[in-house]
Design a protein around this motif. Structure first.
Motif: not given
Ligand SMILES: *[C@@H]1O[C@H](CO)[C@@H](O)[C@H](O)[C@H]1NC(C)=O
Ligand SMILES: *[C@@H]1O[C@H](CO)[C@@H](O)[C@H](O)[C@H]1NC(C)=O
Ligand SMILES: *[C@@H]1O[C@H](CO)[C@@H](O)[C@H](O)[C@H]1NC(C)=O
Length: 323
Positions: A182-187
């Protein structure tokens, strides 16, 4: 019979529940080699430590190797296979210059084959080595889940599926979502750019003739842009020229996010994390709180290590070739 039925159903239900749990959670385990190769992690750590002292580029390369491996065909060590007559492998695919530390994994494998033959997969060696290089660079430590098997396929053409340094958040999000991230993993995983160096080719388009209206990417700090222009003049004669990915490139820390806040992200795909409202707040929270970044990075690395794991494959005897 009528009395037995509920009991049979109960047993059946438990059986189905266990089956569901075992298929959905996978078979990765922190203690996977506890009986079969208890010294595995020490052997890997020592090999990676010595290699990193000899060549300070090793940590960033191994961290990138893990990411690359898991993004293409899952964490199956496909990135380590050599090309064969008639097949060009991933390691000979386009963005491969920053990977050149395969020998470290091969070296660990040779030692592991002497200690516990045919036991530790190359995919697990990469996952453990990636944790070790982060911890060695003063980053967080975590327990690596193990039990991955090695794949038998590696195709150079598939490296186009790696996220590019020019991607915006929409493109990055799609690439990560295809792997269940997800987005958190991306960042958090982008924070891997806390370690390493990039050649000019991956970012020079941001400082020369960026668009029809801007010579320099307007999201970039202007002094930083001037520095990059000097390091990567056009035409560029020095093939080795480039820039470190953050200002403390051999220490794993949250400086990467502070650089983004200052408009000093090196790649478009770095700076975009601050520009886009969907990820900006996560960047800000990691810039403020290194402990939070470490916890989220650790969680995302464990998740990345679960991508496309093979449970029925082989344990290669040499990492560069199938058995
Ligand atoms: C990258 O690929 C080229 C050929 O496509 C190859 O000659 C080179 O050795 C590769 N680099 C690494 C580090 O494997
Ligand atoms: C991201 O890039 C794609 C492809 O270039 C483009 O279609 C899209 O509009 C961009 N999205 C954002 C949010 O900039
Ligand atoms: C800048 O890019 C435009 C096309 O976007 C091109 O026509 C022009 O020649 C380029 N200028 C330089 C100095 O490379």
């Amino acid at each position: 019979m009528a009395l037995l039925l509920p009991k049979t159903n109960f047993v059946l239900a438990i059986f189905l529940l266990l089956l569901m749990l075992s298929t959905s959670k996978g078979s990765l385990d922190v203690h996977y080699y506890h009986q079969t190769c208890p010294q595995a992690e020490n052997i890997i750590f020592e090999t990676v430590r010595k290699a990193s002292i000899n060549d300070p580029k090793v940590p960033a390369r191994i961290l990138r190797m893990f990411f690359h491996d898991c993004f293409i065909r899952g964490c199956d060590a496909s990135v380590l296979l050599d090309s064969t007559p008639g097949n060009q492998a991933e390691k000979d695919g386009p963005p491969n210059v920053s990977l050149a530390s395969f020998y470290v994994i091969e070296d660990a494998k040779t030692k592991l084959e002497m200690a516990c033959p045919g036991t530790v997969s190359c995919a697990d060696i990469i996952a453990i080595a990636a944790r070790d290089v982060v911890a060695m660079s003063r980053g967080p430590y975590w327990n690596v889940l193990k039990g991955r098997k090695d794949g038998r396929v590696s195709e150079a053409s598939e490296t186009v599926n790696l996220p590019a340094p020019t991607f915006n958040v929409t493109q990055l999000f799609q690439s990560f979502a295809q792997r269940g991230l997800g987005l958190k993993d991306l960042v958090a995983l982008s924070g891997g750019h806390s370690l390493g160096f990039s050649h000019c080719s991956s970012f020079e388009a941001r400082v020369h003739n960026f668009s029809s209206v801007h010579d320099v990417d307007p999201t970039m700090n202007t002094e930083f842009a001037e520095r990059l222009k000097k390091k990567c003049p056009k035409p560029n004669r020095d093939r080795n020229a480039g820039e470190f990915l953050d200002s403390t490139a051999s220490t794993f820390d949250n400086d990467y996010y502070l650089r983004l806040m200052a408009g000093e992200g090196l790649f478009g795909s770095d700076q975009a994390l601050l520009t886009d409202y969907r990820t900006r707040w996560i960047v800000e929270s990691f810039a403020k709180d290194q402990g939070l970044f470490f916890r989220e990075f650790t969680a995302s690395m464990v998740k990345l290590g679960n991508v496309g794991v093979l449970e029925n494959g082989e344990v290669r005897l040499k990492c560069q070739a199938v058995n």
